[in-house]
Design a protein around this motif. Structure first.
Motif, mmCIF file in Angstrom:
data_model
loop_
_atom_site.group_PDB
_atom_site.id
_atom_site.type_symbol
_atom_site.label_atom_id
_atom_site.label_comp_id
_atom_site.label_asym_id
_atom_site.label_seq_id
_atom_site.Cartn_x
_atom_site.Cartn_y
_atom_site.Cartn_z
ATOM 1 N N ARG A 55 9.658 -13.856 -4.692
ATOM 2 C CA ARG A 55 9.103 -13.456 -4.719
ATOM 3 C C ARG A 55 8.049 -14.508 -5.201
ATOM 4 N NH1 ARG A 55 9.856 -9.517 -9.780
ATOM 5 N NH2 ARG A 55 9.096 -11.179 -10.693
ATOM 6 N N LYS A 56 6.556 -13.635 -4.657
ATOM 7 C CA LYS A 56 5.444 -14.997 -4.737
ATOM 8 C C LYS A 56 4.501 -13.953 -4.879
ATOM 9 C CE LYS A 56 6.706 -17.154 -1.138
ATOM 10 N NZ LYS A 56 5.802 -17.851 1.112
ATOM 11 N N ILE A 57 3.822 -14.097 -5.950
ATOM 12 C CA ILE A 57 2.637 -13.493 -6.672
ATOM 13 C C ILE A 57 1.008 -13.434 -6.505
ATOM 14 C CG2 ILE A 57 2.505 -11.927 -8.668
ATOM 15 C CD1 ILE A 57 4.889 -11.385 -9.424
ATOM 16 N N HIS A 58 0.897 -13.254 -6.138
ATOM 17 C CA HIS A 58 -0.865 -13.363 -6.101
ATOM 18 C C HIS A 58 -1.379 -12.871 -6.909
ATOM 19 C CE1 HIS A 58 0.473 -16.604 -2.896
ATOM 20 N NE2 HIS A 58 0.859 -15.008 -1.757
ATOM 21 N N PHE A 59 -2.205 -13.845 -8.056
ATOM 22 C CA PHE A 59 -3.333 -12.751 -8.813
ATOM 23 C C PHE A 59 -4.677 -13.240 -8.532
ATOM 24 C CE2 PHE A 59 -0.321 -10.146 -11.829
ATOM 25 C CZ PHE A 59 0.430 -10.998 -11.731
ATOM 26 N N PRO A 60 -5.398 -11.637 -8.256
ATOM 27 C CA PRO A 60 -6.648 -12.065 -8.352
ATOM 28 C C PRO A 60 -7.867 -13.142 -8.760
ATOM 29 C CG PRO A 60 -6.544 -9.815 -7.957
ATOM 30 C CD PRO A 60 -5.056 -10.858 -8.347
ATOM 31 N N PHE A 92 2.915 -5.842 0.205
ATOM 32 C CA PHE A 92 2.003 -4.896 -0.831
ATOM 33 C C PHE A 92 0.654 -5.343 -1.136
ATOM 34 C CE2 PHE A 92 0.810 -2.918 -5.008
ATOM 35 C CZ PHE A 92 1.166 -1.393 -4.218
ATOM 36 N N ILE A 93 -0.516 -4.567 -0.860
ATOM 37 C CA ILE A 93 -1.341 -4.897 -0.921
ATOM 38 C C ILE A 93 -2.242 -3.863 -1.676
ATOM 39 C CG2 ILE A 93 -4.178 -5.203 -0.039
ATOM 40 C CD1 ILE A 93 -2.586 -6.873 2.044
ATOM 41 N N ILE A 94 -3.359 -3.502 -2.517
ATOM 42 C CA ILE A 94 -4.308 -2.914 -3.281
ATOM 43 C C ILE A 94 -5.364 -3.329 -3.002
ATOM 44 C CG2 ILE A 94 -4.322 -1.203 -5.611
ATOM 45 C CD1 ILE A 94 -2.076 -1.346 -6.249
ATOM 46 N N LEU A 95 -6.926 -2.402 -2.326
ATOM 47 C CA LEU A 95 -7.543 -2.581 -1.913
ATOM 48 C C LEU A 95 -8.708 -1.808 -2.758
ATOM 49 C CD1 LEU A 95 -8.214 -3.238 1.507
ATOM 50 C CD2 LEU A 95 -7.456 -4.822 -0.124
ATOM 51 N N GLY A 152 -12.948 -2.139 -1.083
ATOM 52 C CA GLY A 152 -12.665 -3.225 -0.057
ATOM 53 C C GLY A 152 -12.299 -4.685 -0.153
ATOM 54 N N LYS A 153 -11.830 -4.876 -1.311
ATOM 55 C CA LYS A 153 -11.728 -6.609 -2.610
ATOM 56 C C LYS A 153 -9.967 -5.655 -2.876
ATOM 57 C CE LYS A 153 -15.962 -7.226 -3.876
ATOM 58 N NZ LYS A 153 -17.192 -7.183 -5.026
ATOM 59 N N ILE A 154 -9.515 -7.375 -2.636
ATOM 60 C CA ILE A 154 -7.969 -6.783 -2.811
ATOM 61 C C ILE A 154 -7.826 -7.005 -4.421
ATOM 62 C CG2 ILE A 154 -5.913 -8.080 -2.925
ATOM 63 C CD1 ILE A 154 -6.658 -9.610 -0.213
ATOM 64 N N VAL A 155 -7.131 -6.332 -4.911
ATOM 65 C CA VAL A 155 -7.097 -6.108 -6.382
ATOM 66 C C VAL A 155 -5.379 -6.367 -6.030
ATOM 67 C CG1 VAL A 155 -6.036 -4.536 -8.294
ATOM 68 C CG2 VAL A 155 -8.609 -4.424 -6.879
ATOM 69 N N MET A 156 -4.809 -6.526 -5.566
ATOM 70 C CA MET A 156 -3.342 -6.434 -6.216
ATOM 71 C C MET A 156 -2.933 -6.907 -4.909
ATOM 72 S SD MET A 156 -0.660 -4.476 -8.463
ATOM 73 C CE MET A 156 0.624 -5.235 -8.231
ATOM 74 N N GLU A 157 -2.367 -8.573 -4.317
ATOM 75 C CA GLU A 157 -1.938 -9.034 -3.581
ATOM 76 C C GLU A 157 -0.334 -9.304 -2.785
ATOM 77 O OE1 GLU A 157 -3.718 -12.136 -0.477
ATOM 78 O OE2 GLU A 157 -2.948 -11.058 1.482
ATOM 79 N N LYS A 169 -10.673 7.192 -4.955
ATOM 80 C CA LYS A 169 -10.785 6.394 -6.035
ATOM 81 C C LYS A 169 -11.205 4.768 -5.227
ATOM 82 C CE LYS A 169 -8.263 7.508 -8.784
ATOM 83 N NZ LYS A 169 -8.761 7.722 -10.357
ATOM 84 N N LYS A 170 -11.588 5.139 -3.831
ATOM 85 C CA LYS A 170 -12.413 4.122 -3.208
ATOM 86 C C LYS A 170 -10.938 3.048 -3.146
ATOM 87 C CE LYS A 170 -17.150 2.975 -3.391
ATOM 88 N NZ LYS A 170 -17.577 2.276 -3.715
ATOM 89 N N MET A 171 -9.724 3.934 -3.113
ATOM 90 C CA MET A 171 -8.651 2.331 -2.800
ATOM 91 C C MET A 171 -7.928 2.786 -1.402
ATOM 92 S SD MET A 171 -5.851 3.085 -5.149
ATOM 93 C CE MET A 171 -6.866 2.783 -6.735
ATOM 94 N N VAL A 172 -7.396 2.118 -0.988
ATOM 95 C CA VAL A 172 -6.335 1.629 0.231
ATOM 96 C C VAL A 172 -5.033 0.858 -0.685
ATOM 97 C CG1 VAL A 172 -5.953 0.663 2.438
ATOM 98 C CG2 VAL A 172 -7.947 1.607 1.944
ATOM 99 N N VAL A 173 -3.911 1.364 -0.069
ATOM 100 C CA VAL A 173 -2.643 1.115 -0.444
ATOM 101 C C VAL A 173 -1.836 0.860 0.767
ATOM 102 C CG1 VAL A 173 -0.814 1.029 -1.940
ATOM 103 C CG2 VAL A 173 -2.586 2.462 -3.279
#
Length: 354
Positions: free
Chosen positions: A2-7, A70-73, A76-81, A320-324
């Protein structure tokens, strides 16, 4: 692995005279560059005031369920990628039926350019004889019927085949909802109406304008879009912003609203190739049964969705101004576009912010 990127953390300071004023202040939507750069601003779990302890259970679940991207915006900003199971940010993956929403968008763009009218019959653009129906039956089928899955064409016996012999009459157009691959005829409509190939028109009017990558590939009786997870997120962001990218209205808001609102009175959970949450009832593919309640009970009621085979997902949540975004293999080795995975996933996503 697993690759995890914390913003990184971005601290946004709001100055107001009172806490009430601060609470009413909203951040403008961010749009990533379209010049091919990898730049995409981030927003942290901490800065959002979300629950950090809910992050790892969500990631573990996504990996367990054969996810790849998996991405949560938010705004418009990345919260999880996050990427799993050998996938990476540069790897393309298929959208499956989640890509139906790309076709819906292109039909809207063609209409706003005066090239077509969704209320016109399909035969006006691609000629007669594209089905095995009588001319009178075929002439009842409009572009809007294809957008809303109300063509009246047989949906079980001939599967996804779209040759004329396989497109058989079951009911008059507009009187029956049935999920069918016949929607791909809209791509022929757009190509004929524009005088360009589907790929050329799509790339110029949508893909390149919002900085997506990706390509259409033939897959059986369908043409399937492949792209990176971020490209799918870009399309989700366009729709979160009601068809507008920065200062350009790519898709007019009136059509967008129609596309993401109940489109007929049979399947209340369906717009123009978009699925709609929070409706009193809904139908599912290959069934005429009406289910009561929301499609994904654990998810926000205002959510609209692009759902594809093997659990390709675009969830857009305006409140939620959110995209998943979720890409990957089937979560439970089930091929359906909708499964119990959706509901279980949303329980874990909501744990982040509730």
């Amino acid at each position: 692995m697993r690759k995890i990127h914390f913003p990184f953390l971005f601290l946004i300071l709001f100055v107001g005279c009172s806490s009430e004023e601060n609470a009413s202040t909203t951040e403008s939507t961010y749009f990533p560059p379209t010049d091919g750069s990898a730049t995409w601003e981030t927003k942290s779990i901490v800065n959002l005031g979300w629950n950090e302890t809910a992050v790892q259970p969500l990631l573990d679940y996504l990996e367990l369920k054969h996810s790849k991207g998996f991405i949560i915006l938010v705004d418009g900003k990345i919260v999880m990628e996050n990427y799993f199971n050998g996938h990476s940010a540069s790897t393309n993956w298929y959208w499956a039926s989640a890509g139906k929403t790309l076709t819906s968008t292109m039909v809207g763009i063609g209409e706003q350019e005066g090239l077509l009218n969704i209320n016109n019959k399909v035969s006006d653009y691609i000629g007669t004889g594209w089905t095995s129906e009588t001319l009178a039956q075929e002439n009842l089928i409009t572009c809007k019927n294809l957008l809303t899955m109300t063509s009246g064409i047989e949906d079980i016996t001939n599967g996804d085949a779209v040759d004329p012999a396989s497109l058989e009459y079951v009911a008059d157009a507009g009187t029956r909802w049935a999920y069918h691959n016949v929607y791909v005829k809209l791509q022929d409509v757009v190509a004929q109406a524009s005088g360009e190939t589907w790929n050329t028109y799509f790339n110029a009017k949508l893909r390149d304008k919002i900085g997506m990558n990706g390509t259409w590939f033939a897959s059986g009786n369908n043409i399937v879009y492949w792209s990176t997870t971020r490209s799918m997120a870009r399309f989700g962001l366009l729709n979160l912003n009601k068809g507008k990218w920065k200062n350009e209205q790519i898709l007019n808001e009136n059509y967008f609203t129609q596309a993401t609102t109940t489109s007929q009175n049979i399947n209340l959970g369906y717009g123009y190739l978009w699925w709609l949450n929070g409706k009193p009832s809904y139908h599912l593919p290959q069934s005429q049964y009406q289910f009561s309640g929301s499609i994904i009970p654990s998810a926000p009621n205002d959510m609209f969705m692009a759902l594809g085979k093997n659990d390709q997902k675009i969830y857009v949540i305006p409140s939620k101004k959110m995209v998943v975004i979720r890409m990957g293999d089937a979560a439970d080795e089930v091929n359906a576009a909708l499964s119990t995975f959706d509901n279980d996933l949303w329980v874990k996503i909501k744990a982040l912010y509730e």
